[in-house]
Enzyme design. Structure first.
Site, PDB file in Angstrom:
ATOM      1  N   CYS A 170       0.598  -1.458   0.114  1.00 19.83           N
ATOM      2  CA  CYS A 170      -0.104  -0.385   0.027  1.00 19.83           C
ATOM      3  C   CYS A 170       0.826   0.870   0.619  1.00 19.83           C
ATOM      4  O   CYS A 170       1.987   1.162  -0.186  1.00 19.83           O
ATOM      5  CB  CYS A 170      -0.375   0.419   1.233  1.00 19.83           C
ATOM      6  SG  CYS A 170      -1.505  -1.366   1.400  1.00 19.83           S
ATOM      7  N   SER A 194      11.399 -11.162  -7.188  1.00 23.12           N
ATOM      8  CA  SER A 194      12.576 -11.414  -7.929  1.00 23.12           C
ATOM      9  C   SER A 194      13.684 -11.349  -6.918  1.00 23.12           C
ATOM     10  O   SER A 194      13.646 -12.032  -5.452  1.00 23.12           O
ATOM     11  CB  SER A 194      13.202  -9.518  -7.726  1.00 23.12           C
ATOM     12  OG  SER A 194      13.358  -8.762  -6.421  1.00 23.12           O
ATOM     13  N   GLY A 195      14.672 -10.982  -7.784  1.00 19.90           N
ATOM     14  CA  GLY A 195      16.180 -11.784  -6.784  1.00 19.90           C
ATOM     15  C   GLY A 195      17.377 -10.835  -6.075  1.00 19.90           C
ATOM     16  O   GLY A 195      18.837 -11.334  -6.096  1.00 19.90           O
TER      17      GLY A 195
END
Length: 650
Positions: free
Chosen positions: A2, A380-381
């Site tokens: 948010c 993600s990495g």
């Protein structure tokens, strides 16, 4: 996920209608972070307005709406982020006699804070978060930010009022918000391409540091200075404890098994969502590991996304496609044209709302935009390079420091002069005759950096130069004095005498939260996409710091142990390739399709009018870049983003 914002009028002199109007205007500025719903809670007698824009991820029903009251109505929370182990904490709460009304992780966090206190609740939490908790009984506000700084939180405190928000622009609707530019922060920005916490572009505002809480009450801020943030989780302490382990180095197979189990659990927790979920895939070690562990725990093909470039040296899409095919993911790719960058660039100051100049912000936004068309959450990495010594500069800096210190000072000076005798572009052309496997990218620029190393081979000086855009930012800035943060802290050198672990720690304290995670947060939130980073699960972080360096760097291979884990899922030939990073060909674009845009912002009259930088050195660098005599892409990008920010937020 948010956007949050709010104001506390300590004198309770603002009417309920005025508080609501201010709160609504504040959260409207961060609507993009939460496109699903928005609400403001006010309490005139307490002078409080707490607001939130909601991106619904877990419990999509009204039961997950915010701001949210505790069951006893004493506490109100506005929360940004996710508590991934909320189900486990919820069972513990129910065992303690607390009934839960929803399936929301927000309620679990709120009731945990109400029952055990904020710090005890956070000690149990696995997640990313930034929140404000208002105690109606004591008129106390607690601000908290997650351990690694995945989620942002800004605040501005005076004896009269407190402002807080996910992004700085949310402060603008507040009455009498008239901030002034922090010239010192600008100097630091010119070095790093970001403004390091706790500073912001404004003197009047601060970033809450990662792993900290700030408790505010009228009597605590009355003296004007206010209380200081307090740490509930200390990265440096965790790293130091790991480095000082007394047990022998673990067996490599056992370590790989342990890391695999930790990562599996971290990924599994981050796959909990009531909306479609996917992952960014570059084809490198980090993102491939995350996707492999997702697919291993999924009953259907994981949705993966990558972008590519037609320019050689920047395209990772082909590698990502091969990894996706091997793992059997549902893969989508998109090739970027210069026009796509042109379309994105005008919006960057709006999304980042303080100067930020990591040019990979462009592809990060573009892959987020692509991904949001299909899913609402993406893993993600990020974090793998810092944890497992993946950056090329770690090995280069150590080798350079050792080599330079062996060279007598007179010879160092002569060597530096020889390297500077040819322009960087000339050196790069000469390196064209070197076999590609041995040829560094931008060889000429790297040689000129080596020349700078020979000027002063002290390791920490080398590190600062390698992470600098402008090596001497005080000579570029028009005013101000550079803040000296962790990169100048001698006690870190004492606690971490080995150079590579010290660089890893410094990156995790500065570059990771202030650049990498800021970039991912702003780019994903610009399109209403939640980004999750399983490699930065604090349990994984602690374990990585307990490992000896030999399990991270071995036989010329970085991230050695992480690669051992990935070997279980993806054949090594699909992964083994030179590290590319996630960049864009800004150097060529500035000489081509971005030239007119850049020339406008770098016009001498405008540089002088905005007053951030000295005109002559910037214009000289711009001319050298246009003529191809030297690649100034990254230093120039800092000035361009600074100018663009000033143009948008003047």
């Amino acid at each position: 996920m948010c956007g949050i914002a709010g104001m506390i009028d300590w004198r309770a002199a603002t009417s309920a209608d005025a508080l609501r109007s201010i709160g609504e205007a504040m959260i409207e500025t961060v609507r993009h972070r939460g496109p699903d719903a928005g609400a403001v809670w006010v309490e005139a007698e307490g002078g409080a307005a707490l607001g939130q824009r909601r991106l619904a991820i877990i419990d999509l029903s009204p039961g997950g709406a915010q701001p949210m009251h505790s069951a006893d109505r004493r506490y109100v929370i506005t929360f940004n982020g996710e508590i991934y182990n909320y189900r486990d904490i919820g069972r513990e709460l129910e065992g303690a006699g607390r009934s839960l009304r929803s399936g929301s992780d927000t309620e679990v966090l709120l009731e945990a804070c109400a029952l055990w206190g904020v710090e005890a609740a956070l000690a149990r939490a696995i997640g990313m978060f930034a929140f404000a908790l208002w105690d109606r009984k004591t008129r106390t506000l607690v601000l908290a930010r997650d351990r690694l700084g995945i989620k942002p939180l800004y605040y501005a405190a005076t004896p009269e009022r407190l402002l807080f928000a996910s992004q700085l622009k949310a402060f603008r609707p507040a009455p009498d918000w008239k901030p002034t530019i922090d010239d010192d922060a600008v100097v630091g920005y010119l070095r790093h391409a970001y403004i390091g916490q706790p500073h912001t572009i404004y003197r009047e505002a601060r970033k809450l540091p990662p792993g900290h809480v700030l408790t505010l009450r009228e009597d605590l801020v009355r003296n004007g200075s206010g209380p200081s943030p307090q740490s509930f989780w200390d990265l440096r302490g965790v790293a130091l404890a790991g480095q000082r382990r007394n047990d022998p180095a673990p067996d490599a197979d056992e370590a790989a098994e342990r890391l695999d189990a930790l990562l599996r659990d971290a990924v599994k927790l981050r796959m909990i969502a009531d909306v479609p979920l996917g992952a960014f895939l570059s084809g490198g070690v980090d993102s491939s590991t995350v996707v492999a562990l997702m697919q291993a725990q999924s009953t259907r093909p994981v949705k993966t996304f990558s972008i590519g470039f037609h320019e050689s040296g920047y395209d990772e899409a082909a590698s990502a496609k091969k990894v996706a095919a091997h793992l059997g993911t549902d893969h989508t790719e998109f090739y970027v044209e210069p026009q796509h960058a042109l379309d994105v660039i005008p919006h960057l100051p709006e999304w980042f709302d303080e100067p930020f100049a990591d040019s990979s912000q462009i592809p990060t936004y573009l892959v987020s935009e692509l991904t949001r068309k299909h899913v609402t959450v993406a893993l993600s990495g990020d974090g793998g390079d810092e944890l497992f010594a993946g950056y090329n500069r770690y090995v280069w800096a150590e080798r350079l420091a050792r080599a330079a210190q062996r060279v007598p000072p007179p010879l160092r000076g002569a060597s530096a002069a020889a390297m500077r005798a040819l322009a960087p572009d000339t050196w790069t052309r000469l390196f064209a005759f070197v076999p590609q496997a041995w040829r560094p990218a931008l060889a000429g620029d790297k040689l000129h950096k080596v020349a700078m190393v020979f000027d002063d081979p002290e390791p920490d000086v080398i590190y600062r130069r390698l992470v600098s855009q402008w090596e001497r930012p005080d000579e570029i800035a028009a005013a101000g004095q550079e803040p000296h943060g962790p990169l100048w802290d001698d006690t870190i050198r004492q606690d971490f005498p080995d150079f590579i672990p010290r660089m890893q720690l410094l990156d995790m304290m500065t570059y990771l939260p202030d650049d990498i995670l800021t970039k991912v947060d702003r780019a994903t939130m610009a399109v209403g996409l939640e980004g999750r980073v399983p490699l930065l699960d604090h349990r994984v972080v602690a374990y990585a710091w307990s490992l000896p360096l030999g399990l991270k760097l071995r036989g010329g291979s970085s991230k050695w142990l992480l690669r051992r884990v990935l070997d279980r899922y993806v054949p090594r030939p699909l992964i083994d390739r030179p590290k590319m990073g996630f960049g864009v060909p800004i150097d060529a674009w500035l000489r081509g399709p971005l030239r007119q845009w850049a020339e406008t912002l770098l016009a001498p009259a405008l540089l002088k009018s905005y007053g951030f930088v000295q005109v002559e050195p910037v214009r000289r660098a711009w001319q050298q870049h246009l003529e191809g005599r030297r690649n100034w892409q990254h230093p120039l990008w800092t000035v361009l983003m600074l100018q663009a920010w000033r143009e948008r937020w003047s």
